[in-house]
Structures are given as structure tokens and as C-alpha cells.
Motif scaffolding. Sequence first.
Motif, PDB file in Angstrom:
ATOM      1  N   ASP A 105     -73.792 -33.312  95.085  1.00 12.44           N
ATOM      2  CA  ASP A 105     -72.829 -33.950  94.187  1.00 12.44           C
ATOM      3  C   ASP A 105     -72.959 -35.466  94.321  1.00 12.44           C
ATOM      4  OD1 ASP A 105     -70.303 -35.176  93.332  1.00 12.44           O
ATOM      5  OD2 ASP A 105     -69.529 -33.134  93.163  1.00 12.44           O
ATOM      6  N   GLU A 282     -66.135 -40.289  91.460  1.00 15.97           N
ATOM      7  CA  GLU A 282     -66.189 -39.194  90.496  1.00 15.97           C
ATOM      8  C   GLU A 282     -67.605 -38.620  90.372  1.00 15.97           C
ATOM      9  OE1 GLU A 282     -66.178 -38.958  85.606  1.00 15.97           O
ATOM     10  OE2 GLU A 282     -65.061 -40.567  86.591  1.00 15.97           O
ATOM     11  N   THR A 283     -67.719 -37.308  90.286  1.00 18.73           N
ATOM     12  CA  THR A 283     -69.016 -36.654  90.083  1.00 18.73           C
ATOM     13  C   THR A 283     -69.659 -37.146  88.783  1.00 18.73           C
ATOM     14  OG1 THR A 283     -68.251 -34.664  91.218  1.00 18.73           O
ATOM     15  CG2 THR A 283     -70.192 -34.446  89.789  1.00 18.73           C
ATOM     16  N   GLY A 284     -70.880 -37.664  88.889  1.00 14.06           N
ATOM     17  CA  GLY A 284     -71.556 -38.165  87.697  1.00 14.06           C
ATOM     18  C   GLY A 284     -70.787 -39.265  86.999  1.00 14.06           C
ATOM     19  N   ARG A 288     -71.156 -40.741  83.012  1.00 18.67           N
ATOM     20  CA  ARG A 288     -70.094 -40.670  82.005  1.00 18.67           C
ATOM     21  C   ARG A 288     -69.781 -42.055  81.462  1.00 18.67           C
ATOM     22  NH1 ARG A 288     -64.819 -41.773  81.924  1.00 18.67           N
ATOM     23  NH2 ARG A 288     -64.636 -41.999  84.182  1.00 18.67           N
ATOM     24  N   ALA A 464     -70.334 -27.976  87.819  1.00 16.92           N
ATOM     25  CA  ALA A 464     -70.031 -29.288  87.257  1.00 16.92           C
ATOM     26  C   ALA A 464     -69.788 -30.322  88.336  1.00 16.92           C
ATOM     27  CB  ALA A 464     -68.816 -29.206  86.341  1.00 16.92           C
ATOM     28  N   ARG A 468     -65.580 -33.687  88.346  1.00 18.10           N
ATOM     29  CA  ARG A 468     -66.241 -34.072  87.088  1.00 18.10           C
ATOM     30  C   ARG A 468     -65.222 -34.286  85.982  1.00 18.10           C
ATOM     31  NH1 ARG A 468     -71.780 -33.110  85.884  1.00 18.10           N
ATOM     32  NH2 ARG A 468     -72.395 -34.654  84.328  1.00 18.10           N
TER      33      ARG A 468
END
Length: 488
Positions: A105, A282-284, A288, A464, A468
Motif C-alpha cells: 500500500d 492516503e492510499t494512492g 488521485r 483498493a 483509498r
Amino acid sequence: MSFKIAIIGAGSVGFTKKLFTDILCVPEFRDVEFALTDLSERNLQMIKSILDRVVEFNRLPTKVTAMTDRRAALEGARYIISCVRVGGLEAYADDIRIPLKYGIDQCVGDTICAGGILYGQRNIPVILDFCKDILEVAEPGAKFLNYANPMAMNTWAAIEYGRVDTVGLCHGVQHGADQIAEVLGAKSRTELDYVCSGINHQTWFIDLRLNGRKIGKDELVAAFEVHPVYSQQEKLRIDVLKRFGVYSTESNGHLSEYLPWYRKRPDEITRWIDMSDWIHGETGGYLRYSTETRNWFETEFPQFLESAARPIDPAKRSNEHASHILEALETNRVYRGHFNVKNNGIITNLPQDAIVESPGFVDRFGINMASGITLPEACAATCISSINVQRMSVHAAISGDIDLLKLAVLHDPLVGAVSTPEEVWQMVDEMVVAQARWLPQYADAVPAAKERLSKSRIKTREWAGAARRDVRSIEELRAEKTALKQAV
């Protein structure tokens, strides 16, 4: 003064405009020529329209050209600035998505970890193409200013294999100093003096002075823990400060990816991050943010163009290093900053071939680095883990050795905390196959990787991530901006 500055990846519109207006804050640079180049003709024309509007409104003689022919843009340039993202958001999405299938992650994934290593594999062949063109057609002795991530890998390749005079630039030190000045109650960052040293995205404030008074660990920890915002947004960073004794330049989300302790279990991830903004873990999160920023710019371009018709205000010049370096080199007005260069004795307890980020001064004689700095042992140990990964990653990118690439990923601190060797081998095969069009050096390895994937029995999952968020629509972004304006 009249000379040429080429900006590669100029389609990164917001950042290009910032660099452009910063440079034009220097009075002597009114007659400079800017040559913009990018793969996207559409993006080039959008940014050229904005910069032309700036020039026209401010009645400047500055010349701006834009072309997809990179070599033509570099011809005769004294300075070359790179802010490229090879593979764009499409490849970047794979940097986040595929490792998630193996439990890795990432918040950003552009420095080390699985995403950052593959990002380097895409960038390094292109960086070497830039260097070839610079040596052949740019002004003799031209300086290459690299802003593109992964900073250390790109700069390492340009210096070691491209043989071009290169410096890597980042703003993490400035942002960290702003935080420290704020929590200590300084009226401005000018009251804070510091020595910050390490490697890019793992630099450490090893000496802090507020109005000449030395600031120790306990005082700094207490100041962060009572701050109403940072005490929540920077929980992981504060924990590292408590244990290491010094503050890291890098954001909560970034720092979490370079260490093997905080992102290896979903329940631990949610404990240490903060969801108030993408940069806190935050994931990714950066994927985003980048996607929303691109969509917003493309939709709201007329507003960006209109806002360009404003006076250039030197008081609003940013703390990005580029304009200050050029000013010092050309006018001899001395500038102190933090720069990414080959170690060669700058930091005594890091490998000498590594790319380090450390203090230096710029004048007509060039970038002059302070040498003989020794990091606290814990900081050095953490940096060395990343340097070993960077070195293998650069060598893999140059040689096209997929086995060495897998070893680089295996030795990454976070990957090693989460995945088995078998999972790493399969994950790298999957990433190389998915990104084959941007990885020419691995062309011969792709068929065998596909064959291995067709026979693999290692289970993956569609995940996810621990934290996410969905990409927001233009309507949602517009409503949020309206609400913020009303709140103010």
C-alpha cells in the motif's frame, strides 16, 4: 542578459508557470528565451498561451517558443529543466494498482518502493536521451536541473551515465522548515537556521537554531504535539522524531513508504495516517490528486488563461530553487539551498557514489557544497537502505537486467516487510509486462515474463488499499472550492 532555458515536460502546466514567473522575477532575465517541449502538442499550446499572456500583460521582451521536437528546443540552451513523468498517469496507475494486489500500500510511489522503482525504470532511458542531446546541441557546459522523480535515481543516471553537469532539485526541505518555524512560534522562516542533510525525501534537520538558540529534540516534540493541525496530520513523522531524535523533511505519507514499520498491515496504516489531505498517507493519494488536478485544469483552462493577465510580483516569488540558482550563477548574488548531487565526501557516513541532498551555496563559480557532515546513525542506516535499492535500480535500468530489477524491489524496505520473494518475482514480471511500451531496455525479457505469469500459481487479490478515496468529479471539486471561499 540573454540566454536560453529549455523546459522538458513543460506540459506540467502549473509547475511550468511557477518556474517561468519565478525566473522573470529577476530583473536581469527579462530578455531570456524559454523553449518549451513536451510530447503533447495540446498541453504545449495551453501552457504557451498562458505564458504568452504573462509576457504580454507585463510588457516584457521575453521570447517563448513551444515544440514537440526536443532536440530543437535544447539547441543552444544554457539551462535545461526537466519535470517529466514518463508514462503519464496511465503508467502511474499501474505503479499503485499492481503492488496493491500483493499487499503493498503506497501513498505516492514515486521515490522507492515498487512504484518508485518502476517509475525510475521508465525515466532513466529517457533521461539518458536528454543527456545525449544536451551534450550534442546545448550550449557547452550547459547545466541540467532535474525536478523529476525518482529524484535520486534520475540524478544518479544523469551524472554517472549521462555525463552531464546535473543537479537535482526538490522543495521538501523548505516545506519542513516552514512547519518547524510555525510550531516554534517564529514570525517568519528567516528566524530559523538549520542544517538539513541526507538523501532526497529522507533529509534530516540535524541542527536547528531559532534566532540563534539551539532547538533540541524534546522542545521540538512538545511543539509538534500541541500543534492543533500537525499533531494529527504528522503522527508518523512525530513518532520518527521521537525515536530518531531529528525531524524528517518528508510528509507523513511520503515518509511512511520508505520505512518498513508503518504501512505493512492495514490496521497499522490507518493508525498512523490522516485523511484530511492526500499527502498525509492516503492510499494512492498523489495519483488521485494528480488526476483531479489534470481534469480540473483541462475543464477550467479559460480561467487559468484569464488569471495569467496579472503583474509579476517579486514578493510572491516561490522558494523553488531553480530561479535562485540561475540568479546566483548569472549575477553572483549568493544563494544558499539544499541540492541533490553525488556524495564525494559531503556526508561522511553515506556511500560516496550515492546522490545526497545537503546544503550548498551558489555563486558564479557554481554549486559549492558543504562537506564533512555526519548524520545520526539511525538516519544514516535508513538512508543506506534506500541507497542500496536506488543503486541496484539504476544499474538494472541501464542494463535491462530483470533479475537485478527484482532484487532491487526485493530489498526495498516496505516491499520486504510485506511480500515474499515469490510474490516479488511475480509482481515485477506483472509490472514489466503491463508497462512494456515504456521499458525498451526490457524488451527481450517481456516474452519470458509473460510465460511465467501464465503458469504462476501465486494468489493475488483485488484490493483498493487500507485508505483509498475515489477521484472526485469536476462538480464535486467546484462545490468544494465554492464552500472554501464562502468559509473564508
